[in-house]
Motif scaffolding. Structure first.
Motif, mmCIF file in Angstrom:
data_model
loop_
_atom_site.group_PDB
_atom_site.id
_atom_site.type_symbol
_atom_site.label_atom_id
_atom_site.label_comp_id
_atom_site.label_asym_id
_atom_site.label_seq_id
_atom_site.Cartn_x
_atom_site.Cartn_y
_atom_site.Cartn_z
ATOM 1 N N GLY A 1 14.280 0.536 -7.171
ATOM 2 C CA GLY A 1 15.115 1.223 -6.004
ATOM 3 C C GLY A 1 13.795 2.458 -5.109
ATOM 4 O O GLY A 1 14.208 3.441 -4.688
ATOM 5 N N THR A 2 12.766 2.755 -5.933
ATOM 6 C CA THR A 2 11.929 3.795 -5.774
ATOM 7 C C THR A 2 11.357 3.149 -5.015
ATOM 8 O O THR A 2 11.544 2.382 -4.537
ATOM 9 N N THR A 3 10.302 4.733 -3.961
ATOM 10 C CA THR A 3 9.991 4.453 -2.403
ATOM 11 C C THR A 3 8.801 4.674 -3.133
ATOM 12 O O THR A 3 7.499 4.250 -3.000
ATOM 13 N N LEU A 4 8.508 4.618 -4.615
ATOM 14 C CA LEU A 4 6.904 4.204 -5.128
ATOM 15 C C LEU A 4 6.623 4.032 -6.247
ATOM 16 O O LEU A 4 6.553 3.629 -7.246
ATOM 17 N N PRO A 5 6.644 2.432 -5.155
ATOM 18 C CA PRO A 5 6.352 0.739 -6.708
ATOM 19 C C PRO A 5 4.949 1.307 -7.423
ATOM 20 O O PRO A 5 4.201 1.743 -6.496
ATOM 21 N N SER A 6 4.361 -0.234 -8.197
ATOM 22 C CA SER A 6 3.018 0.204 -8.697
ATOM 23 C C SER A 6 2.232 -0.220 -8.032
ATOM 24 O O SER A 6 0.647 1.063 -8.210
ATOM 25 N N HIS A 7 1.465 -0.223 -6.154
ATOM 26 C CA HIS A 7 0.690 -0.427 -6.030
ATOM 27 C C HIS A 7 1.418 -0.258 -4.164
ATOM 28 O O HIS A 7 2.440 0.086 -4.740
ATOM 29 N N ASP B 1 2.416 0.476 -0.341
ATOM 30 C CA ASP B 1 3.570 -0.153 0.343
ATOM 31 C C ASP B 1 4.210 0.632 1.654
ATOM 32 O O ASP B 1 4.877 1.244 1.110
ATOM 33 N N ARG B 2 3.063 0.254 2.345
ATOM 34 C CA ARG B 2 3.209 1.366 3.523
ATOM 35 C C ARG B 2 4.765 0.800 3.745
ATOM 36 O O ARG B 2 5.001 2.285 5.138
ATOM 37 N N LEU B 3 5.331 0.622 3.983
ATOM 38 C CA LEU B 3 7.355 0.400 4.244
ATOM 39 C C LEU B 3 7.760 1.272 3.269
ATOM 40 O O LEU B 3 9.289 1.265 3.943
ATOM 41 N N ARG B 4 7.349 1.467 2.334
ATOM 42 C CA ARG B 4 8.502 2.579 1.572
ATOM 43 C C ARG B 4 7.748 3.786 1.494
ATOM 44 O O ARG B 4 8.427 4.744 0.825
ATOM 45 N N THR B 5 5.966 3.986 1.403
ATOM 46 C CA THR B 5 6.159 5.462 0.745
ATOM 47 C C THR B 5 5.311 5.848 2.190
ATOM 48 O O THR B 5 4.218 5.511 3.009
#
Length: 276
Positions: free
Chosen positions: A97-103, A105-109
């Protein structure tokens, strides 16, 4: 100048501390390559780039591409410290559920311009962004960090030819030359030979600067290049794990899963940074 560099250096310290805490909380991650880009991120976000944390998609902003996407934790710390999202979000790194994936992602962060992680692709995307700005006569600058191990990818060299051919003076590239990659040293895997000579032969202006020399980096990139100048590549002569002696002295620090010893040593490193 002194005030600007002092602010940049303080930002670098805060990025390093936040990134260590972020990764320590998760218990594993890309420590080495995150530490070696701290200073360049501090220079870019602390003294060079135009951006608006309240309006991440501001059309007049400068664009940043972290092509070596495994250094995402350092970028997240930078964005949080500059107000793109709450600092507490850093403790959700790479969790459900994070907005901060391991790499990135412009669609999340918020604040991430380009999704990266498949090495070699970021520089091609940065080239496309820079060309679009140039053709539209916009003044936006584009900055891209690539890893030295990433240069094993042929796509990088195709992109370099494209960038030089189109004279993308509005694109500045940084090579995180920390001399190690996932499986060993550069020389053991694919010898890079003289990177500066190679880039110059490809049609670039090339500078080699110590990776933690914030003042020299700032002076080299603070002024936009003129239309008729060649694109610039800055080779950052860095250390994998930079700024944390425990990590610097590790033979293999690309990805680290915390042992009890490592956690103790990294907590000591954080305390030392906070005290200085």
């Amino acid at each position: 100048m002194k005030d600007v560099i002092a602010k940049i250096n303080d930002l670098a310290k805060q990025i390093r501390i936040s990134t260590l805490k972020e990764l320590n909380h998760l218990g594993f991650g890309h420590y080495g390559g995150s530490m070696s880009v701290v200073e360049i991120l501090a220079v870019l976000y602390g003294g060079v780039m135009k951006y608006n944390p309240q309006k991440p998609n501001w059309p007049e902003r400068d664009y940043f591409v972290m092509s070596k996407g495994h250094a995402g934790p350092a970028l997240y710390s930078t964005l949080a410290l500059k107000g793109f999202f709450p600092k507490d979000d850093l403790m959700t790194l790479n969790q459900n559920g994070t907005t901060l994936p391991s790499h990135p992602d412009r669609l999340r962060t918020k604040g991430v311009d380009v999704t990266t992680g498949s090495l070699g692709q970021g520089i091609s995307i940065a080239a496309g962004i820079a060309l679009a700005h140039k053709l539209s006569h916009r003044e936006n600058r584009v900055f891209c960090i690539i890893g030295d191990g990433e240069l094993n990818e042929g796509q990088c060299w195709e992109a370099f030819q494209f960038i030089a051919h189109h004279n993308l003076h509005n694109l500045t590239i940084f090579v995180d030359y920390n001399k190690k990659q996932l499986d060993g040293t550069l020389e053991e895997i694919i010898n890079p030979f003289n990177l500066s000579n190679k880039f110059q032969a490809f049609g670039f202006d090339s500078l080699t600067i110590k990776g933690d020399d914030t003042q020299t980096i700032y002076q080299a990139i603070k002024t936009p290049r003129k239309y008729d100048e060649r694109p610039l590549i800055v080779i950052l002569d860095s250390i994998k794990g930079q700024g944390v002696s425990y990590l610097e002295n590790m033979v293999s620090n690309h990805h680290l899963r915390l042992t009890d010893e490592a956690k103790i040593e990294l907590e000591k490193a954080i305390a030392l940074l906070e005290d200085n």
